[in-house]
Design an enzyme around this catalytic site. Structure first.
Site, short mmCIF file in Angstrom:
data_model
loop_
_atom_site.label_atom_id
_atom_site.label_comp_id
_atom_site.label_asym_id
_atom_site.label_seq_id
_atom_site.Cartn_x
_atom_site.Cartn_y
_atom_site.Cartn_z
N LEU A 269 1.04 -1.05 0.04
CA LEU A 269 -0.08 -0.03 0.02
C LEU A 269 0.69 1.17 0.10
CD1 LEU A 269 -2.71 -0.38 2.60
CD2 LEU A 269 -3.01 0.09 0.18
N ASP A 270 0.57 2.41 -0.86
CA ASP A 270 1.49 3.33 -0.75
C ASP A 270 1.39 4.10 0.42
OD1 ASP A 270 1.76 3.18 -3.48
OD2 ASP A 270 0.51 4.57 -3.94
#
Length: 304
Positions: free
Chosen positions: A47-48
């Site tokens: 996940l960013d």
């Protein structure tokens, strides 16, 4: 004076973590490992740092089955600012394009409908995809553009949760296949509607049948004692609960552990993976169904 390091534990299980904003998936993993004093751990897809939400973390034996979550469908809630594109596709990048075009809710809804399908999506340069062993974002930060191939992804549904015509902002709920970049989807939807867009917020709400409603924040974990944290872990087989399950006799399980194939009286067809349990319904691992009613081990739980 520095405090002594806590002893590492050979603990196995799955933690449904609600990843906070601003921390990379790897940092979130390291924090989780520290809180559980876990000897071994891994996460199930990046996940960013901008993004929050569901990040299943695997400890110990559960890491053997993490791949089955990487291949799973996902769901997100995304906030969009229309009229502006950025170098990264989100608020962390610099403005790269701007338009004075304004759209209404009907136009935005129509564009969302147009992308509720299977299509060839271009991965962004600011991504963790590798080129010659380096992540694309490393090239992007140097101003180098690498030629990428489009990838087939599927958008199962897009629900417009909010649209502010005056502010030109929108919020959407997306259900999609693995490999989908929501930043790119936002840009594609906006262009279809006649404008531009970038993400201002992104939250993963589901993956592989797991829901954000059952996740735990780092703050909530820190407030618990170690045994309380352990009580939140899901069993290793939770990662493969979507696969068909079979029960084998102890003698057959021993043969699988020795790398031998097992002949069965049941025709399971040819399947990529089956969950195996012993007669006490203890999870043993995964096997592959072969022709002629044979089984061979794929990934088995350790007996040590």
């Amino acid at each position: 004076m520095t405090s002594a390091k806590l002893p590492k534990r050979r603990i196995s299980g799955v933690l449904l973590l609600d990843k906070p904003k601003g921390k990379s998936s790897n940092i979130a993993l390291q924090i989780s490992k520290r809180l559980f004093q876990a000897e071994k751990g891994g996460h199930t897809g990046i996940l960013d740092p901008l993004a929050t939400g569901l990040l299943p973390v695997c400890f110990g034996e559960a890491t053997k089955y993490a791949q089955y979550l990487l291949d799973s469908d996902k769901a997100y809630i995304a906030d969009l600012q229309l009229g502006v594109e950025t170098t990264t596709g989100d608020v962390e990048g610099e403005e790269s394009s701007r338009t004075d075009a304004r759209i209404n809710a009907a136009q935005f809804q129509a564009a969302c409908v147009a992308f509720t399908r299977t299509y060839e999506q271009m991965p962004p340069m600011f991504s963790a995809l590798k080129h010659n062993g380096k992540a694309l974002y490393e090239y992007a930060r140097q101003g180098i553009n690498i030629e990428r191939k489009r990838r087939t992804i599927t958008i199962f549904s897009i629900a417009v949760l909010a649209f502010d015509e005056a502010a030109q902002t929108a919020q959407i709920a997306v259900s999609c296949s693995k490999g989908t970049y929501i930043r790119t989807l936002a840009e594609d939807i906006a262009r279809e509607a006649g404008t531009l867009a970038h993400l201002t917020d992104l939250r993963r709400t589901a993956t592989a049948g797991f829901s954000i409603a059952h996740s735990h924040t780092i703050e909530a974990l820190e407030a618990l004692e170690l045994d309380g944290r352990d009580g939140l872990l899901l069993p290793c087989e939770a990662l493969v609960a979507h696969l068909p399950a079979i029960t084998l006799a102890d003698a057959e399980i021993v043969r699988l552990r020795y790398g031998q194939q097992v002949q069965t009286s049941v025709n399971y067809g040819i399947m990529a993976a089956l969950r195996v349990y012993d007669v006490q319904q203890t999870f043993i691992g995964l096997v592959e169904a072969l022709p002629e009613q044979r089984l061979k081990a794929l990934r088995l739980m350790s007996t040590n």
